[in-house]
Every structure is written in structure tokens, then in C-alpha cells.
Design an enzyme around this catalytic site. Structure first.
Site, PDB file in Angstrom:
ATOM      1  N   HIS A 268       0.955  -1.211   0.297  1.00  0.00           N
ATOM      2  CA  HIS A 268      -0.084   0.011  -0.206  1.00  0.00           C
ATOM      3  C   HIS A 268       0.966   1.285   0.063  1.00  0.00           C
ATOM      4  O   HIS A 268       1.695   1.463  -0.823  1.00  0.00           O
ATOM      5  CB  HIS A 268      -0.795  -0.005   1.199  1.00  0.00           C
ATOM      6  N   HIS A 307      -2.669  -2.638  -9.588  1.00  0.00           N
ATOM      7  CA  HIS A 307      -3.722  -2.030  -8.750  1.00  0.00           C
ATOM      8  C   HIS A 307      -5.072  -2.701  -8.689  1.00  0.00           C
ATOM      9  O   HIS A 307      -5.366  -3.095  -9.637  1.00  0.00           O
ATOM     10  CB  HIS A 307      -4.009  -0.487  -9.264  1.00  0.00           C
ATOM     11  N   ASP A 363       2.732   5.131  -7.054  1.00  0.00           N
ATOM     12  CA  ASP A 363       3.701   5.082  -6.336  1.00  0.00           C
ATOM     13  C   ASP A 363       4.928   4.847  -7.261  1.00  0.00           C
ATOM     14  O   ASP A 363       6.231   5.037  -6.918  1.00  0.00           O
ATOM     15  CB  ASP A 363       3.675   4.005  -5.290  1.00  0.00           C
TER      16      ASP A 363
HETATM   17  N1  ACO Z   1       4.451  -7.376 -10.142  1.00  0.00           N
HETATM   18  C1  ACO Z   1       4.303  -8.655 -10.512  1.00  0.00           C
HETATM   19  N2  ACO Z   1       3.293  -9.427 -10.446  1.00  0.00           N
HETATM   20  C2  ACO Z   1       2.152  -8.923  -9.802  1.00  0.00           C
HETATM   21  C3  ACO Z   1       2.184  -7.540  -9.460  1.00  0.00           C
HETATM   22  C4  ACO Z   1       3.367  -6.779  -9.331  1.00  0.00           C
HETATM   23  N3  ACO Z   1       3.495  -5.703  -9.162  1.00  0.00           N
HETATM   24  N4  ACO Z   1       0.861  -7.216  -8.991  1.00  0.00           N
HETATM   25  C5  ACO Z   1       0.061  -8.241  -9.031  1.00  0.00           C
HETATM   26  N5  ACO Z   1       0.836  -9.179  -9.851  1.00  0.00           N
HETATM   27  C6  ACO Z   1       0.206 -10.299 -10.433  1.00  0.00           C
HETATM   28  C7  ACO Z   1      -0.075 -11.402  -9.293  1.00  0.00           C
HETATM   29  O1  ACO Z   1       1.208 -12.107  -8.909  1.00  0.00           O
HETATM   30  C8  ACO Z   1      -1.320 -12.309  -9.628  1.00  0.00           C
HETATM   31  O2  ACO Z   1      -0.805 -12.970 -10.601  1.00  0.00           O
HETATM   32  P1  ACO Z   1      -1.233 -14.396 -10.816  1.00  0.00           P
HETATM   33  O3  ACO Z   1      -2.672 -14.177 -11.419  1.00  0.00           O
HETATM   34  O4  ACO Z   1      -0.599 -15.271 -11.780  1.00  0.00           O
HETATM   35  O5  ACO Z   1      -1.148 -15.136  -9.797  1.00  0.00           O
HETATM   36  C9  ACO Z   1      -2.186 -11.135 -10.541  1.00  0.00           C
HETATM   37  O6  ACO Z   1      -0.697 -10.141 -11.120  1.00  0.00           O
HETATM   38  C10 ACO Z   1      -3.124 -10.502  -9.505  1.00  0.00           C
HETATM   39  O7  ACO Z   1      -2.411  -9.924  -8.555  1.00  0.00           O
HETATM   40  P2  ACO Z   1      -3.081  -9.757  -7.178  1.00  0.00           P
HETATM   41  O8  ACO Z   1      -2.204  -9.737  -6.090  1.00  0.00           O
HETATM   42  O9  ACO Z   1      -4.213 -10.696  -7.060  1.00  0.00           O
HETATM   43  O10 ACO Z   1      -3.704  -8.324  -7.313  1.00  0.00           O
HETATM   44  P3  ACO Z   1      -4.510  -7.491  -6.187  1.00  0.00           P
HETATM   45  O11 ACO Z   1      -5.616  -6.583  -6.748  1.00  0.00           O
HETATM   46  O12 ACO Z   1      -4.849  -8.225  -4.871  1.00  0.00           O
HETATM   47  O13 ACO Z   1      -3.377  -6.436  -5.558  1.00  0.00           O
HETATM   48  C11 ACO Z   1      -1.616  -4.728  -5.553  1.00  0.00           C
HETATM   49  C12 ACO Z   1      -3.057  -5.347  -6.138  1.00  0.00           C
HETATM   50  C13 ACO Z   1      -1.470  -5.204  -3.862  1.00  0.00           C
HETATM   51  C14 ACO Z   1      -1.461  -3.184  -5.796  1.00  0.00           C
HETATM   52  C15 ACO Z   1      -0.537  -5.387  -6.404  1.00  0.00           C
HETATM   53  O14 ACO Z   1      -0.738  -5.274  -7.598  1.00  0.00           O
HETATM   54  C16 ACO Z   1       0.658  -5.488  -5.770  1.00  0.00           C
HETATM   55  O15 ACO Z   1       1.318  -5.735  -5.009  1.00  0.00           O
HETATM   56  N6  ACO Z   1       1.600  -4.338  -6.510  1.00  0.00           N
HETATM   57  C17 ACO Z   1       2.975  -3.982  -5.912  1.00  0.00           C
HETATM   58  C18 ACO Z   1       2.683  -3.149  -4.676  1.00  0.00           C
HETATM   59  C19 ACO Z   1       2.226  -1.600  -5.132  1.00  0.00           C
HETATM   60  O16 ACO Z   1       2.853  -1.229  -6.013  1.00  0.00           O
HETATM   61  N7  ACO Z   1       1.382  -1.256  -4.213  1.00  0.00           N
HETATM   62  C20 ACO Z   1       0.715   0.127  -4.381  1.00  0.00           C
HETATM   63  C21 ACO Z   1      -0.626  -0.039  -4.820  1.00  0.00           C
HETATM   64  S1  ACO Z   1      -1.227   1.677  -4.955  1.00  0.00           S
HETATM   65  C22 ACO Z   1      -1.321   2.177  -3.306  1.00  0.00           C
HETATM   66  O17 ACO Z   1      -1.917   1.549  -2.389  1.00  0.00           O
HETATM   67  C23 ACO Z   1      -1.106   3.560  -3.113  1.00  0.00           C
END
Ligand code: ACO
Length: 432
Positions: A268, A307, A363
Site C-alpha cells: 500500500h 492496482h 507510487d
Molecule cells: N508485480 C508482479 N506481479 C504482480 C504484481 C506486481 N506488481 N501485481 C500483481 N501481480 C500479479 C499477481 O502475482 C497475480 O498473478 P497470478 O494471477 O498469476 O497469481 C496477478 O498479478 C493479480 O495480482 P493480485 O495480487 O491478485 O492483485 P491485487 O488486486 O490483490 O493486488 C496490488 C493489487 C497489491 C497493488 C498488487 O498489484 C501489488 O502487489 N503491486 C505492487 C505493490 C504496489 O505497487 N502497491 C501500491 C498500490 S497503490 C497504493 O496503495 C497507493
């Protein structure tokens, strides 16, 4: 035009139920009436991580994730970023309308008059180790504020709510800057109420021996825009924490400390710090392909990408990319920007990221800007928490006045052991 209902047939019993649709939603408790027999507690909705569950009705922030639209009280984020100030945007979020000149002057005065913190807060902060993470200090210090303002417990009193709002918006930059000064062993710099909200914050962060700190106007405005972009984002993890903790009717300082803690996590608000550390670790453009291969193998994430709601682009990311150029004109280009730009370019063409609709979020570029402005990396989540305070408070105010809200209490799907008798220690198997 059909009826605004959803007909559900339970194939276990053959019975059908008409469930009203209101605002494109159905009420989860309505499913409780779907039972196999009188003993059955009824169906629940299983939705880990709230992927498709609305926990409130809100009139504050609207997001259309597919079209990349973000509105505060109906106003597009692009227009606010271009024309508004952070304090005006905070007023808009909290009160629902843009202020006229008179209301804005009194709002600004009220916030400015609360920027100083009690001297004992300083003593409290002195108790942290020299290398304490500023976000950990912020979480604890905001929680400690509740002990300074016991009147904040009167959450049903509109006047008390109003004062706590002024206090929190005003004191967050002061506490945030004190966290930084503590870490670098510098004396705390007191607020200068002649400066703007962001100018004063820059002063408390970076003031040295000069009698009057004069913020660079480009950087002061850039921070203003970054604060506007971070001010609210509807029901995200930390806002949900604010509402959930607040639903127990605790004071807003305690609830906001919990929201800060939720923001601290790397998925987050801690992501901006994690992005910068990732870019530093990658180090150079030539290392990007190997790094992305590791991400695709599941050995870590591409921080700043992806996201839950935006599946096309994050409108805040677009504004920030433009802002980076303006900041770098003053500060010089952050060399990590080359790594970030190339990383984004390669990832956006890569099947893995395209298939999962992973795009840069807010971010991805903020860290390079903050670093160029002189903020240490571990201050980045703190820089997120300052403006988000406006959003948390707006959401909290909406929640405490919403007659439909009660204490937040989700259900669970229990898969554990059925009832069984306690076994004395000497009768338990040795390999248990
Ligand atoms: N890098 C690589 N793979 C990713 C990423 C990433 N940044 N984000 C998601 N994925 C992949 C997951 O591994 C998953 O793959 P799969 O279907 O093969 O298992 C798929 O994409 C879906 O991901 P989820 O984790 O289910 O998506 P969710 O909606 O739960 O998570 C989140 C969203 C937490 C933002 C995620 O994209 C993430 O961890 N991003 C990196 C951290 C980040 O930048 N956070 C800031 C968000 S904005 C904010 O809060 C201000």
C-alpha cells in the site's frame, strides 16, 4: 425495463428468492434467508480481501478503474491538481463543496492555528531510537495524540469532530517533520505560520540556521500537487482500517494511527519506498531484463505496478510523470529515473504484465521525485500519510454520521475442527 431484483434459485432446495437491487448492489444480509432447513444459519457471502463487496455508501471519491477516472466530490483529479491547493482540496473532501473566499480563509486560519504540538509530544518522540523508521514513529505518535485530547472521545459531538479534524490536518506535517529531524539528530524546527501548508512542511524538514526559511516555489507547488493526488482514494486498505477501527466509536486519533499502520505496508503506502529500493537494487538499465525474469518467476513483485481497481492506467501516475520533469528542472534529474522509464517501457510490452493488466500506479514515480527533492527514502510513506489524513477524516466523518453503519464485524467460513474434548498433556501423542 425489467424489475430491479435478482432472482436466485437454490438448487439444493429448488426454492427461488427475489433479492432487491439498489444502486447496482444487493444487500448481503438478504442471502441469509437462503437456507436448506430451519437449522441452517443461512448463506453468507465469501469475499476474502473484499474484492467485490461494498462496505458503505459514500459521496466522497469516485473511481472508474477501466477508464482511469478519479473524482473528488465530482471534480476530476486533473483539474484539482492544476488549479487547487491541498488545503482547499482537503476542505472539499471533508465538507463536500469547494469553499468560498470567506470559508476558505477561516478554514486556513483554523488549520494554521493548530500546527504546534504539545512539548510533551516532543519528549515522547525523543524516546525513539536514533534509527527508528519515521513511519513507525508517526504511527505511534498519532496514537499518542489521543491521550493529549481526551475530548476527542466525544465523537457524536459535531464541534468536537470539527476541532479534531483541524488538529489532525494541522499537526501531521509537524509530527512528520519531527520524525525526520529526530532521525538525523537535528533540533526540531517549529512551524512557521506565515508559510503555505507545504512551504511550512518543507521548512520544518529542511530549515538550517537561516532566520526565515524560503521554500523554492516550484518544489512547494510540486508537493502541493502530490498532496492533492494522495488526499483520498475511496475504500482502500488504510481507509477501510480507518472506518473499521472508527466503527468501534474510538476517538479519531486512535483510528487514524491504525490507518497509518495499514498504509505502512509495502503493498500500500509503503510501495513508494519499496519502489525506490527496487530501483536502487536494479541499479542500471542493463539489469532490468534479469530483474523482470525473476518477477515473472514469482521471486518478488515489480513494485509500483498493479492496482486492485485501475486496470488500464492510474490517472495520478500520468500527472506525476509530468510533474517529475518540472521538479528535475530545479533539482537535476534523478539518475534512477532512467531505470524507472526503461523498466516501465519493457514491462508494458511484456506478455506477463499485459495479460494481468498491470500498469504503473501512483507510487511508481513519486519516489524519484521525493528523492530529488531531498527527502530520505524512509520518509516516503510518511509523505503519503500527511495528505491522506484529509481523506481518512472525510471517510470517518461520513461513517460516524451514517445511520446504517454499525461496528464492523465480518463473518467467516469456519473450516476448523468440530467440537471435541480437551485432552490432558500426558495423554497427547508424543509426535503431535
Ligand atoms: N508485480 C508482479 N506481479 C504482480 C504484481 C506486481 N506488481 N501485481 C500483481 N501481480 C500479479 C499477481 O502475482 C497475480 O498473478 P497470478 O494471477 O498469476 O497469481 C496477478 O498479478 C493479480 O495480482 P493480485 O495480487 O491478485 O492483485 P491485487 O488486486 O490483490 O493486488 C496490488 C493489487 C497489491 C497493488 C498488487 O498489484 C501489488 O502487489 N503491486 C505492487 C505493490 C504496489 O505497487 N502497491 C501500491 C498500490 S497503490 C497504493 O496503495 C497507493
Amino acid at each position: 425495463m425489467g424489475k430491479d431484483t435478482l432472482t436466485v434459485t437454490d438448487n439444493r432446495t429448488g426454492k427461488s428468492y427475489d433479492i432487491p437491487i439498489e444502486n447496482n448492489a444487493v444487500r448481503a444480509p438478504a442471502f441469509g434467508q437462503i437456507k436448506v432447513d430451519a437449522e441452517d444459519p443461512g448463506l453468507t457471502i465469501y469475499d476474502p480481501a473484499f474484492q467485490n463487496t461494498a462496505s458503505c455508501k459514500s459521496r466522497i471519491t469516485f473511481i472508474d478503474g477501466d477508464r482511469g477516472i478519479l473524482l473528488y466530490r465530482g471534480y476530476p483529479i486533473e483539474q484539482l491538481a492544476e488549479q487547487s491547493t491541498f488545503l482547499e482540496t482537503a476542505y472539499l473532501l471533508l465538507k463536500g463543496e469547494l469553499p468560498n473566499a470567506e470559508h476558505f480563509a477561516s478554514w486556513k486560519h483554523n488549520v494554521t492555528m493548530h500546527t504546534i504540538v504539545h512539548e510533551s509530544i516532543k519528549d515522547f518522540m525523543d524516546g525513539f531510537r536514533y534509527d527508528a523508521h519515521p513511519m513507525g514513529m508517526l504511527v505511534a505518535t498519532v496514537g499518542a495524540l489521543s491521550t493529549f485530547y481526551p475530548d476527542a472521545k466525544r465523537i457524536s459531538d459535531p464541534e468536537s469532530r470539527r476541532i479534531q479534524t483541524h488538529r489532525l490536518i494541522a499537526k501531521m506535517p509537524t509530527i512528520a517533520a519531527f520524525c525526520h529531524r529526530h532521525a538525523i539528530g537535528m533540533p526540531y524546527a517549529y512551524p512557521d505560520n506565515d508559510l503555505s501548508y507545504t512551504g511550512n512542511f518543507l521548512g520544518m524538514m529542511f530549515k538550517m540556521t537561516e532566520l526565515k526559511y524560503e521554500p523554492n516555489p516550484v518544489l512547494e507547488r510540486a508537493l502541493e500537487i502530490l498532496f492533492i493526488l494522495h488526499a483520498d482514494h475511496e475504500q482502500n486498505c488504510s481507509t477501510n482500517a480507518m472506518r473499521s477501527i472508527g466503527s468501534s466509536q474510538v476517538d479519531p486519533f486512535s483510528a487514524l494511527a491504525g490507518a497509518c499502520a495499514a498504509l505502512y505496508g509495502p503493498l500500500h503506502g509503503g510501495a513508494n519506498e519499496a519502489v525506490l529500493r527496487m530501483l536502487q537494487e536494479i541499479g542500471s538499465v542493463s539489469h532490468i531484463p534479469a530483474f523482470l525474469e525473476r518477477v515473472k518467476k514469482g521471486e518478488g513483485r515489480l513494485m509500483g505496478f498493479g492496482h486492485r481497481i485501475y486496470k488500464n492506467f492510474d490517472p495520478r501516475g500520468k500527472i506525476i510523470k509530468q510533474l517529475a520533469h518540472e521538479v528535475f528542472e530545479v533539482t537535476g534529474r534523478n539518475p534512477l529515473t532512467d531505470v524507472a522509464v526503461e523498466l516501465e517501457r519493457i514491462a508494458l510490452q511484456d506478455e506477463y504484465f499485459m495479460k494481468r493488466k498491470l500498469y504503473p500506479n501512483v507510487d511508481f514515480y513519486t519516489g524519484t521525485i521525493y528523492q530529488a527533492m531531498g527527502f530520505p527514502v524512509d520518509m516516503f510513506p510518511v509523505l503519503f500519510a500527511i495528505p491522506r489524513t484529509a481523506g481518512w477524516l472525510a471517510q470517518w466523518l461520513e461513517m460516524v454520521q451514517d445511520e446504517e453503519q454499525r461496528i464492523a464485524r465480518p463473518r467467516q467460513v469456519y473450516l476448523g475442527s468440530p467440537a471435541r474434548d480437551y485432552v490432558a498433556m500426558e495423554r497427547r501423542p508424543k509426535d503431535a
